[in-house]
Design an enzyme around this catalytic site. Structure first.
Site, short mmCIF file in Angstrom:
data_model
loop_
_atom_site.label_atom_id
_atom_site.label_comp_id
_atom_site.label_asym_id
_atom_site.label_seq_id
_atom_site.Cartn_x
_atom_site.Cartn_y
_atom_site.Cartn_z
N LEU A 37 0.84 -1.21 0.00
CA LEU A 37 0.00 0.00 0.00
C LEU A 37 0.87 1.26 0.00
N ASP A 61 5.71 -5.81 2.43
CA ASP A 61 6.71 -5.47 1.42
C ASP A 61 7.21 -6.77 0.76
N ILE A 62 7.29 -6.79 -0.55
CA ILE A 62 7.82 -7.99 -1.24
C ILE A 62 9.27 -8.25 -0.87
N GLU A 86 7.52 -0.07 -8.34
CA GLU A 86 7.40 1.38 -8.52
C GLU A 86 7.27 1.54 -10.02
N SER A 87 6.23 2.27 -10.47
CA SER A 87 5.89 2.17 -11.90
C SER A 87 5.90 3.49 -12.67
N THR A 134 7.46 -4.63 -18.90
CA THR A 134 7.03 -3.50 -19.74
C THR A 134 7.78 -3.45 -21.07
N ASP A 135 7.19 -2.76 -22.02
CA ASP A 135 7.88 -2.52 -23.30
C ASP A 135 9.08 -1.59 -23.13
N GLU A 136 9.10 -0.84 -22.01
CA GLU A 136 10.12 0.20 -21.85
C GLU A 136 11.53 -0.36 -21.72
N TYR A 160 13.39 3.85 -14.16
CA TYR A 160 12.30 2.87 -14.07
C TYR A 160 12.57 1.70 -15.01
N LYS A 164 13.31 -2.34 -14.23
CA LYS A 164 12.46 -3.42 -14.76
C LYS A 164 13.33 -4.38 -15.60
N ASN A 189 1.74 0.39 -22.95
CA ASN A 189 0.99 1.25 -22.00
C ASN A 189 -0.45 0.77 -21.83
N LEU A 200 -0.66 9.49 -17.88
CA LEU A 200 -1.20 10.47 -18.83
C LEU A 200 -2.74 10.48 -18.93
N ASP A 293 10.13 19.12 -21.47
CA ASP A 293 10.09 17.69 -21.79
C ASP A 293 10.69 16.88 -20.64
P1 NAD Z 1 0.84 0.69 -9.90
O1 NAD Z 1 1.89 1.69 -9.57
O2 NAD Z 1 -0.54 1.16 -10.17
O3 NAD Z 1 0.74 -0.38 -8.70
C1 NAD Z 1 1.86 -0.91 -8.07
C2 NAD Z 1 1.37 -1.66 -6.82
O4 NAD Z 1 2.52 -2.27 -6.20
C3 NAD Z 1 0.73 -0.74 -5.77
O5 NAD Z 1 -0.44 -1.34 -5.26
C4 NAD Z 1 1.79 -0.65 -4.69
O6 NAD Z 1 1.24 -0.45 -3.38
C5 NAD Z 1 2.46 -2.01 -4.80
N1 NAD Z 1 3.85 -2.00 -4.32
C6 NAD Z 1 4.84 -1.12 -4.63
N2 NAD Z 1 5.97 -1.44 -3.96
C7 NAD Z 1 5.70 -2.57 -3.24
C8 NAD Z 1 6.47 -3.39 -2.36
N3 NAD Z 1 7.76 -3.12 -2.09
N4 NAD Z 1 5.87 -4.46 -1.80
C9 NAD Z 1 4.56 -4.75 -2.05
N5 NAD Z 1 3.78 -3.99 -2.85
C10 NAD Z 1 4.35 -2.92 -3.43
O7 NAD Z 1 1.42 -0.15 -11.11
P2 NAD Z 1 0.67 -0.75 -12.38
O8 NAD Z 1 0.52 0.30 -13.40
O9 NAD Z 1 -0.50 -1.52 -11.92
O10 NAD Z 1 1.78 -1.75 -12.92
C11 NAD Z 1 1.86 -3.09 -12.41
C12 NAD Z 1 3.02 -3.80 -13.06
O11 NAD Z 1 2.84 -3.81 -14.48
C13 NAD Z 1 4.36 -3.14 -12.82
O12 NAD Z 1 5.32 -4.14 -12.58
C14 NAD Z 1 4.67 -2.39 -14.10
O13 NAD Z 1 6.05 -2.31 -14.34
C15 NAD Z 1 3.99 -3.28 -15.12
N6 NAD Z 1 3.50 -2.59 -16.34
C16 NAD Z 1 2.69 -1.50 -16.24
C17 NAD Z 1 2.21 -0.89 -17.41
C18 NAD Z 1 1.27 0.29 -17.35
O14 NAD Z 1 0.96 0.86 -18.39
N7 NAD Z 1 0.78 0.68 -16.19
C19 NAD Z 1 2.58 -1.40 -18.65
C20 NAD Z 1 3.41 -2.53 -18.71
C21 NAD Z 1 3.86 -3.11 -17.55
P1 TYD Z 2 2.96 7.93 -18.80
O1 TYD Z 2 1.50 7.75 -18.65
O2 TYD Z 2 3.76 8.47 -17.66
O3 TYD Z 2 3.55 6.52 -19.29
P2 TYD Z 2 5.04 6.15 -19.84
O4 TYD Z 2 5.96 7.25 -19.61
O5 TYD Z 2 5.37 4.97 -19.00
O6 TYD Z 2 4.84 5.82 -21.28
O7 TYD Z 2 3.24 8.89 -20.04
C1 TYD Z 2 2.73 8.57 -21.33
C2 TYD Z 2 3.24 9.63 -22.29
O8 TYD Z 2 2.65 10.89 -21.96
C3 TYD Z 2 4.75 9.84 -22.19
O9 TYD Z 2 5.26 10.07 -23.50
C4 TYD Z 2 4.89 11.08 -21.35
C5 TYD Z 2 3.64 11.88 -21.66
N1 TYD Z 2 3.11 12.70 -20.55
C6 TYD Z 2 2.82 14.05 -20.76
O10 TYD Z 2 2.97 14.59 -21.86
N2 TYD Z 2 2.32 14.78 -19.71
C7 TYD Z 2 2.15 14.24 -18.47
O11 TYD Z 2 1.74 14.99 -17.53
C8 TYD Z 2 2.45 12.86 -18.27
C9 TYD Z 2 2.27 12.21 -16.92
C10 TYD Z 2 2.93 12.13 -19.34
#
Ligand code: NAD
Ligand code: TYD
Length: 358
Positions: A37, A61-62, A86-87, A134-136, A160, A164, A189, A200, A293
């Site tokens: 949390l 905590d994991i 952390e995402s 992630t694709d990143e 980040y 990953k 994304n 975003l 940027d």
């Molecule tokens: P999020 O930030 O919404 O959620 C992360 C969750 O992990 C939260 O509930 C947080 O409390 C928990 N957490 C963080 N540190 C922790 C710890 N040390 N121990 C236990 N719990 C912990 O993230 P999300 O967007 O749901 O992404 C989930 C996963 O998917 C991530 O691994 C991210 O890299 C991956 N991912 C996300 C996206 C995206 O677009 N959001 C795309 C591709 C991959």
């Molecule tokens: P984000 O949702 O943070 O995902 P990621 O960086 O993991 O792709 O951002 C998506 C895109 O939007 C990215 O190119 C950065 C841009 N962005 C903005 O232009 N303004 C914003 O306030 C945020 C958070 C992101």
């Protein structure tokens, strides 16, 4: 068949959508949700399913060795679905340490505990370890470059993405070296309900609704490939049941958008749903503000999802038109959820990163 599934990070965006999806589809599976949390995790994301007998929440905590060991033993875990991380790229730029701790060391602790307990014969079978990535990790593409395939080399550019990538390498090594059955998914994304409004799409919806400026980085020309979160959950379900250990699967929707075009689209849809006149403007587009940027900003991501499509028969069900409309409606109907999670911590981050008040 029953499964005892340890989901990490199940109170976050994708994790909570995944838990809802699994509980609805498989009543015989037990979900143990380990979540610390952090600012991004929210118990309210599981409202409505958290009372089910086959769901258990554990706050922690994991990286906590004793806790993770106890959970593996007590619940006889046979599958780990690892979302916890952390995402947010911008947070990783301001402070990478938390990313090292959770994304690298936390993942290491989960892998090591699974390996140790299996080798000590304290688990019947080695747990299947599904690592959500992630694709990143692949870095950035130029216009006209082919989308990333599973064979592309990693070239992470943000802290980040680097953490990953490091965790992906550890997961791979635990398969190659110790024979732990691991699978990695690399997804583009996501968007949809329960996404923290630092990302975003929910950020744009929330700030437009409040009549506040909408920050677009640089000239808004960076490109992302957007997938509806429910389609991601469906892909993970297939990988969990039919994916091959030791493999990576790329997941993406072939749905590439320039950031500025997404922002225009959301503003235009909002104009039809909610009167911008309450803020004294004619259209939400008037709120768009180009800001400095992001350092090291990846220009373009795009995923080649041929492998998961041909091997596992996955394809996205949602068109972007349908998904974005549902998402906007969800946020407009859940503004109390948004207001509740925008804690003091998020306000501090926002002011520091954007140099303006939330
Ligand atoms: P999020 O930030 O919404 O959620 C992360 C969750 O992990 C939260 O509930 C947080 O409390 C928990 N957490 C963080 N540190 C922790 C710890 N040390 N121990 C236990 N719990 C912990 O993230 P999300 O967007 O749901 O992404 C989930 C996963 O998917 C991530 O691994 C991210 O890299 C991956 N991912 C996300 C996206 C995206 O677009 N959001 C795309 C591709 C991959
Ligand atoms: P984000 O949702 O943070 O995902 P990621 O960086 O993991 O792709 O951002 C998506 C895109 O939007 C990215 O190119 C950065 C841009 N962005 C903005 O232009 N303004 C914003 O306030 C945020 C958070 C992101």
């Amino acid at each position: 068949m029953t499964k005892q599934i340890l989901v990490t990070g199940g109170c976050g965006f994708i994790g909570s959508n995944f838990i809802r999806y699994i509980l609805e589809k498989y009543s015989a599976y037990k979900i143990i949700n380990l979540d610390e949390l952090t600012y991004a995790g929210n118990l309210a994301n599981l409202k409505g399913v958290d009372h089910l007998p086959n769901y258990q929440f554990i706050k922690g905590d994991i990286g906590d060795k004793e806790l993770v060991e106890r959970l593996f033993k007590e619940y006889k875990i046979d599958v780990v679905v690892h979302f916890a991380a952390e995402s947010h790229v911008d947070r990783s730029i301001l402070g990478p340490e938390a990313f090292i701790k959770t994304n690298i060391l936390g993942t290491f602790n989960l892998l090591e505990m699974a390996r140790k307990l299996w080798l000590e014969n304290l688990l019947e079978n080695p747990p299947l370890f599904l690592h959500i990535s992630t694709d990143e990790v692949y870095g950035t593409l130029g216009i006209g470059d082919p989308p990333f395939t599973e064979k592309d080399a990693y070239a992470p550019n943000s802290p980040y993405a680097a953490t990953k990538a490091a965790s992906d390498y550890l997961v791979r090594a635990y398969h190659q070296t110790y024979g732990l059955p691991t699978i990695i998914t690399n997804c583009s994304n996501n968007y949809g309900p329960y996404q923290f409004p630092e990302k975003l799409i929910p950020l744009v919806i929330y700030r437009a609704y409040k009549g506040k400026t909408i920050p677009v980085y640089g000239e808004g020309c960076n490109i992302r490939d957007w997938l509806y979160v429910k389609d991601h959950c469906c892909a993970l379900d297939l990988v969990l049941h039919r994916g091959r250990p030791g493999e990576n699967y790329n997941i993406g929707a072939e749905n590439e958008w320039r950031n500025i075009d997404i922002v225009y689209l959301i503003c235009d849809l909002l104009d039809k749903k909610y009167p911008s006149k309450v803020h004294g403007i004619e259209s939400f587009r008037e709120l768009i503000t180009f800001v400095k940027d992001r350092p090291g900003h990846d220009f373009r991501y795009a995923m080649d999802a041929t492998k998961i499509k041909t091997e596992l028969g996955w394809k996205p069900e949602y068109t972007f038109e349908k998904g974005i409309e549902e998402t906007i409606d969800w946020y407009l109907n859940h503004m109390d959820w948004v207001e509740n999670i925008i804690s003091g911590d998020y306000q501090k981050f926002f002011e520091r990163y954007y140099g303006m008040t939330l």
